[in-house]
Design a protein around this motif. Sequence first.
Motif, short mmCIF file in Angstrom:
data_model
loop_
_atom_site.label_atom_id
_atom_site.label_comp_id
_atom_site.label_asym_id
_atom_site.label_seq_id
_atom_site.Cartn_x
_atom_site.Cartn_y
_atom_site.Cartn_z
N ARG A 181 0.83 -1.20 0.00
CA ARG A 181 0.00 0.00 0.00
C ARG A 181 0.87 1.25 0.00
NH1 ARG A 181 -3.79 0.93 5.00
NH2 ARG A 181 -4.16 -1.28 4.61
N ALA A 182 0.42 2.26 -0.75
CA ALA A 182 1.15 3.53 -0.81
C ALA A 182 0.90 4.32 0.47
CB ALA A 182 0.69 4.32 -2.02
N THR A 183 1.95 4.53 1.25
CA THR A 183 1.90 5.38 2.44
C THR A 183 3.14 6.28 2.42
OG1 THR A 183 3.18 3.88 3.84
CG2 THR A 183 0.79 3.48 3.71
N HIS A 184 3.17 7.26 3.30
CA HIS A 184 4.31 8.19 3.29
C HIS A 184 5.60 7.52 3.73
CE1 HIS A 184 3.01 8.40 7.52
NE2 HIS A 184 4.21 8.88 7.81
N ARG A 185 5.50 6.34 4.34
CA ARG A 185 6.70 5.61 4.76
C ARG A 185 6.99 4.39 3.88
NH1 ARG A 185 6.42 5.38 11.42
NH2 ARG A 185 6.53 7.66 11.78
N ALA A 186 6.20 4.20 2.86
CA ALA A 186 6.36 3.00 2.02
C ALA A 186 7.70 3.01 1.29
CB ALA A 186 5.23 2.93 1.00
N ASP A 187 8.39 1.86 1.32
CA ASP A 187 9.67 1.76 0.61
C ASP A 187 9.65 0.62 -0.40
OD1 ASP A 187 9.64 -0.37 2.32
OD2 ASP A 187 11.61 0.04 3.23
N TRP A 188 8.46 0.08 -0.73
CA TRP A 188 8.40 -0.99 -1.72
C TRP A 188 8.42 -0.41 -3.13
CZ3 TRP A 188 6.23 -2.37 2.97
CH2 TRP A 188 5.10 -1.67 3.37
N GLU A 189 8.80 -1.27 -4.05
CA GLU A 189 8.97 -0.82 -5.44
C GLU A 189 7.64 -0.52 -6.13
OE1 GLU A 189 12.54 -2.86 -4.10
OE2 GLU A 189 10.44 -3.50 -4.16
N ILE A 190 6.57 -1.25 -5.76
CA ILE A 190 5.26 -1.04 -6.38
C ILE A 190 4.29 -0.59 -5.30
CG2 ILE A 190 3.36 -2.12 -7.65
CD1 ILE A 190 5.38 -4.12 -8.77
N CYS A 191 3.92 0.69 -5.33
CA CYS A 191 3.02 1.27 -4.33
C CYS A 191 1.63 1.45 -4.94
CB CYS A 191 3.56 2.62 -3.87
SG CYS A 191 5.09 2.52 -2.92
N LEU A 192 0.64 0.86 -4.30
CA LEU A 192 -0.73 0.89 -4.80
C LEU A 192 -1.64 1.63 -3.82
CD1 LEU A 192 -0.97 -2.82 -6.01
CD2 LEU A 192 -0.38 -0.80 -7.36
N SER A 193 -2.42 2.58 -4.36
CA SER A 193 -3.28 3.42 -3.52
C SER A 193 -4.67 2.80 -3.41
CB SER A 193 -3.37 4.82 -4.13
OG SER A 193 -2.09 5.43 -4.18
N ASP A 194 -4.78 1.86 -2.49
CA ASP A 194 -6.08 1.23 -2.25
C ASP A 194 -6.07 0.67 -0.84
OD1 ASP A 194 -8.11 -1.18 -2.34
OD2 ASP A 194 -8.57 0.07 -4.09
N PRO A 195 -7.15 0.89 -0.06
CA PRO A 195 -7.17 0.42 1.33
C PRO A 195 -7.19 -1.10 1.47
CG PRO A 195 -9.31 1.33 0.68
CD PRO A 195 -8.35 1.69 -0.40
N SER A 196 -7.49 -1.83 0.39
CA SER A 196 -7.49 -3.30 0.48
C SER A 196 -6.09 -3.90 0.36
CB SER A 196 -8.38 -3.88 -0.64
OG SER A 196 -7.82 -3.65 -1.92
N ILE A 197 -5.10 -3.05 0.10
CA ILE A 197 -3.72 -3.51 -0.07
C ILE A 197 -3.01 -3.53 1.28
CG2 ILE A 197 -1.53 -3.13 -1.27
CD1 ILE A 197 -3.87 -3.77 -3.11
N SER A 198 -2.33 -4.63 1.57
CA SER A 198 -1.58 -4.75 2.83
C SER A 198 -0.22 -4.05 2.73
CB SER A 198 -1.39 -6.22 3.20
OG SER A 198 -2.61 -6.85 3.47
#
Length: 227
Positions: free
Chosen positions: A154-171
Amino acid sequence: MADEPAILARLLWADPVNNDQRVFFLAEGATASIGRLETNDICIHEQHVSRQHAVINYQDGIFMVQDLGSANGVFVNDDRLTEPFPLMVGDIIRLFVPTLFFSAMTGIDQQHITDHGTVLNPIPSSGRGTLTITTGIQEGTAIDLNKAEMTVGRATHRADWEICLSDPSISRPHARMALQDSTWIVYDLSSANGTFVNGTPVNEKGRALRDGDVIAFGALLLLFRAG
């Protein structure tokens, strides 16, 4: 040529703008993405058609059609699809208004095919790949799989993963994509809402991807294209 894939099926539709008949021939293993965007294999400029509306791909010896989370739905013989559907000779695919006719190929030579339509051939696994988001606020976004291993979350301000997805169903994180011997594998990382490929759950052991596969990370749908 002997090493060319066999042409197995035909899709026929009439252009809603000028009523011109369009013919697409599906080779064994081929994928046909359908939607309003020019990047689709079959582009239909019609107001009821979503940017990425549906996909037909080859699974275990049969062509399957899937809805890509379109606004107005995909219908086969007037039944709305809720899961991947196996196509049979004579099936009528309707994208709310535009209609495509699916038939088998028998008794038509290669020259006729070349002269009278567009041939869609399979794309082999080559180590390259793209994910296109087909639902949600990021719809239409294409993500290049440009590293041998990429984490989805999930896309958050602290996310460091390569693929960030903006959806609340994403862990946080949700899944992992890894390249093995020119084939992309998707693994679920014990996500809350699961990872699915063509409607089938994926676990930590992973699932190899083929061109045209539809991946669901939670409620978000993405279309995988090889190359």
